[in-house]
Design a protein around this motif. Structure first.
Motif: not given
Length: 121
Positions: A33-43, A49-55
Motif C-alpha cells: 500500500a502507498v500512503g501520502w503524508f504531509r508536514q507543514a512547518p511547525g505541525k 491519502s492512501c491506496i491499496s496494493t491493487s488500487g
C-alpha cells in the motif's frame, strides 16, 4: 537498496494543480500500500491519502477529499497524487510511504521518500 523518490512539488498559485509522483526502486511497489503524508512547518505529519496494493481501495483525509486523487501504476512501479484546487493550507512537504496496508499512522510504513515541497503562492 529500496527507496522511494517523490517528485512534482513546487510553487503553485491558489486554485492551481500539481501532480506528485512516487517512484520506487529496489522495491516492487505492487506488493505494498502507498500512503501520502504531509508536514507543514511547525505541525505534525498527517496522512493525506492512501491506496491499496491493487488500487481498488483509496481513502482521503477530509481536508483534501474531492480535491486530491491518489492512483498507482504498478507496471511503472510508481504512485501518484493529483492535487487540484490547491489552497494555502495545503502548503507542506509531501511524503510517500510504502507499507503492508493503508494506515493513518506513519509508524505503519516501512519505506519513506525524502519529501517534496509544495508551496502555495
Amino acid at each position: 537498496q529500496a527507496q522511494l523518490v517523490e517528485s512534482g512539488g513546487g510553487l503553485v498559485q491558489y486554485g492551481g494543480s500539481l501532480r506528485l509522483s512516487c517512484a520506487a526502486s529496489g522495491l516492487t511497489l505492487q506488493y505494498f500500500a502507498v500512503g501520502w503524508f504531509r508536514q507543514a512547518p511547525g505541525k505534525e505529519r498527517e496522512v493525506v491519502s492512501c491506496i491499496s496494493t491493487s488500487g481498488g481501495s483509496t481513502n482521503y483525509a477530509g481536508s483534501v477529499k474531492g480535491r486530491f486523487t491518489v492512483s498507482r501504476d504498478n507496471a511503472k512501479n510508481t504512485a501518484y497524487l493529483q492535487m487540484n484546487s490547491l489552497k494555502p493550507e495545503d502548503t507542506a512537504v509531501y511524503y510517500c510511504a510504502a507499507g503492508v496496508a493503508c494506515s493513518s499512522w506513519y509508524g505503519s510504513y516501512d519505506w519513506w521518500g525524502q519529501g517534496t515541497p509544495v508551496t502555495e503562492v
